[in-house]
Write an enzyme that holds these catalytic residues in place. Structure first.
Site, short mmCIF file in Angstrom:
data_model
loop_
_atom_site.label_atom_id
_atom_site.label_comp_id
_atom_site.label_asym_id
_atom_site.label_seq_id
_atom_site.Cartn_x
_atom_site.Cartn_y
_atom_site.Cartn_z
N ASP A 44 -36.87 -46.98 7.47
CA ASP A 44 -36.34 -47.31 6.16
C ASP A 44 -35.01 -48.04 6.38
O ASP A 44 -34.46 -48.03 7.48
CB ASP A 44 -36.14 -45.99 5.40
CG ASP A 44 -35.40 -46.18 4.11
OD1 ASP A 44 -35.84 -46.98 3.29
OD2 ASP A 44 -34.35 -45.52 3.93
N ASP A 46 -32.04 -48.68 3.50
CA ASP A 46 -30.89 -48.15 2.77
C ASP A 46 -30.70 -46.66 3.05
O ASP A 46 -31.61 -45.86 2.87
CB ASP A 46 -31.07 -48.35 1.26
CG ASP A 46 -30.98 -49.81 0.87
OD1 ASP A 46 -29.93 -50.41 1.13
OD2 ASP A 46 -31.95 -50.35 0.31
N GLU A 91 -34.40 -39.55 -8.42
CA GLU A 91 -34.97 -39.91 -7.11
C GLU A 91 -34.84 -38.77 -6.10
O GLU A 91 -35.75 -38.49 -5.34
CB GLU A 91 -34.28 -41.17 -6.56
CG GLU A 91 -34.90 -41.66 -5.27
CD GLU A 91 -34.08 -42.71 -4.52
OE1 GLU A 91 -33.01 -43.11 -4.99
OE2 GLU A 91 -34.53 -43.13 -3.44
N SER A 159 -38.46 -51.40 3.42
CA SER A 159 -37.41 -51.06 2.47
C SER A 159 -37.77 -51.35 1.02
O SER A 159 -38.29 -52.41 0.70
CB SER A 159 -36.14 -51.84 2.83
OG SER A 159 -35.19 -51.75 1.80
N ALA A 160 -37.41 -50.42 0.15
CA ALA A 160 -37.54 -50.62 -1.29
C ALA A 160 -36.30 -51.34 -1.84
O ALA A 160 -36.16 -51.52 -3.04
CB ALA A 160 -37.72 -49.28 -1.99
P1 TMP Z 1 -34.71 -48.14 0.85
O1 TMP Z 1 -36.21 -48.01 0.71
O2 TMP Z 1 -34.31 -49.21 1.83
O3 TMP Z 1 -34.04 -46.86 1.12
O4 TMP Z 1 -34.15 -48.69 -0.56
C1 TMP Z 1 -34.24 -47.98 -1.74
C2 TMP Z 1 -32.94 -47.38 -2.19
O5 TMP Z 1 -32.26 -48.26 -3.09
C3 TMP Z 1 -33.20 -46.12 -2.98
O6 TMP Z 1 -32.79 -44.99 -2.27
C4 TMP Z 1 -32.41 -46.28 -4.25
C5 TMP Z 1 -31.56 -47.50 -4.04
N1 TMP Z 1 -31.31 -48.30 -5.26
C6 TMP Z 1 -30.00 -48.57 -5.58
O7 TMP Z 1 -29.07 -48.15 -4.89
N2 TMP Z 1 -29.74 -49.32 -6.69
C7 TMP Z 1 -30.73 -49.82 -7.50
O8 TMP Z 1 -30.45 -50.48 -8.50
C8 TMP Z 1 -32.10 -49.52 -7.13
C9 TMP Z 1 -33.23 -50.02 -8.00
C10 TMP Z 1 -32.33 -48.76 -5.99
MG MG Z 2 -33.48 -45.11 2.01
#
Ligand code: TMP
Ligand code: MG
Length: 292
Positions: A44, A46, A91, A159-160
């Site tokens: 992942d 973030d 979340e 990554s999301a």
């Molecule tokens: P990841 O899959 O790389 O961890 O990314 C997703 C993360 O992004 C998730 O934990 C929540 C975060 N996020 C924000 O910080 N701000 C936002 O506006 C959105 C939609 C997600």
């Molecule tokens: Mg993450």
């Protein structure tokens, strides 16, 4: 096992939690025996490769890096922060199931992407916003990325977050090596370099299984590698390995950054190794060193 403890003192730190130390040790030995040619790393981004906090301050996610006056106005930033306040606690809420969270995550991402599209963000401005966002990768990231590149072990970053920002962070950190693959939400720019939408299916924290099957499984570099080291910070990240065709050994590492007391039990149940409030890559680096 004293021999392994000697080679992996990092696993004896108080911040490391393991449900079954035996299983971890056996998996590590099996991976070591099979060699780096059989290994892939799925991570992942973030709050996993990037830090949760730095000097007591929350580090930005790829979405939050977009909160820069070059890219979005004060009003949009304020709305994004309001949404974060509403949806982030959902979340990470241990009392809700992923099924309950999914519609709300889709809502969050959809609202944020709409807000961003209205801002007519210019592609040319992204690099500067990333530059000014400060230190964000975990301590020891260079060793992690460089070692995998050296061994030609593919690293899939799943990554999301926002792919364009993620890539820029990795590039500016000088670790965007040829073995790095990224699956994420990519911005779609018009002919003038102005944001007009997002490409492909939306990836949020709890639909990584669909992404794994649709986007990761077809990657030829990953298909023939049955041993997987997986890194994440959300229970949803465990699905990132669902696209691996014939997994032999899977070792999962979870960063438990926030709501530690409330979530420790579920993390220890779900991940093989849990790292509590650890802002470094020390343990993943030690695991890699041992395996390879
Ligand atoms: P990841 O899959 O790389 O961890 O990314 C997703 C993360 O992004 C998730 O934990 C929540 C975060 N996020 C924000 O910080 N701000 C936002 O506006 C959105 C939609 C997600
Ligand atoms: Mg993450």
């Amino acid at each position: 096992h004293p021999a392994l403890s000697l080679q992996l003192p990092e696993l004896s730190k108080v911040s490391v939690l393991m449900r079954q130390r035996n299983k971890v040790e056996n998996t590590l030995r099996a991976m070591q025996h099979a060699g780096p040619g059989t290994l892939q790393v799925i991570s992942d981004f973030d709050m996993t490769l990037s830090r949760f906090a730095h000097h007591g301050k929350r580090a930005p996610t790829t979405h939050n890096i977009l909160d820069h006056r070059l890219l979005i106005d004060e009003d949009c930033a304020c709305n994004m922060r309001k949404l974060l306040k509403i949806y982030y606690p959902i979340e990470i809420d241990p009392s809700l199931t992923s099924e309950q969270k999914i519609p709300l995550m889709v809502e969050w991402w959809t609202k944020v992407h709409h807000l961003l599209i209205q801002q007519k963000i210019q592609r040319d401005m992204l690099a500067q916003a990333v530059q000014e966002s400060g230190v964000i990768l975990r301590e020891g990231y260079e060793v992690f990325f460089d070692r995998l590149a050296e061994l030609q072990v593919p690293l899939l970053i799943f990554s999301a977050g926002v792919g364009d920002i993620l890539e820029e962070v990795v590039r500016q950190s000088q670790v965007f090596h040829p073995n790095v693959h990224v699956i994420s939400n990519y911005m779609d720019f018009d002919a003038n370099g102005v944001l007009r939408g997002f490409k492909g299916p939306l990836i949020h924290t709890f639909n990584k299984r669909e992404g794994a099957l649709l986007l990761a499984a077809p990657l030829p570099e990953l298909r023939e590698r049955p041993n997987v080291l997986l890194l994440g910070d959300s229970l949803g990240d465990l699905a990132m390995a669902d696209g691996v065709a014939r997994p032999h050994n899977l070792l999962t590492v979870g960063f438990l950054n926030d709501q530690v007391e409330e979530r420790a039990e579920s993390y220890v149940e779900a991940f093989d190794i849990v790292l509590v409030k650890d802002e470094s890559m020390e343990v993943p680096n030690a695991l890699l060193k041992f395996i390879t």
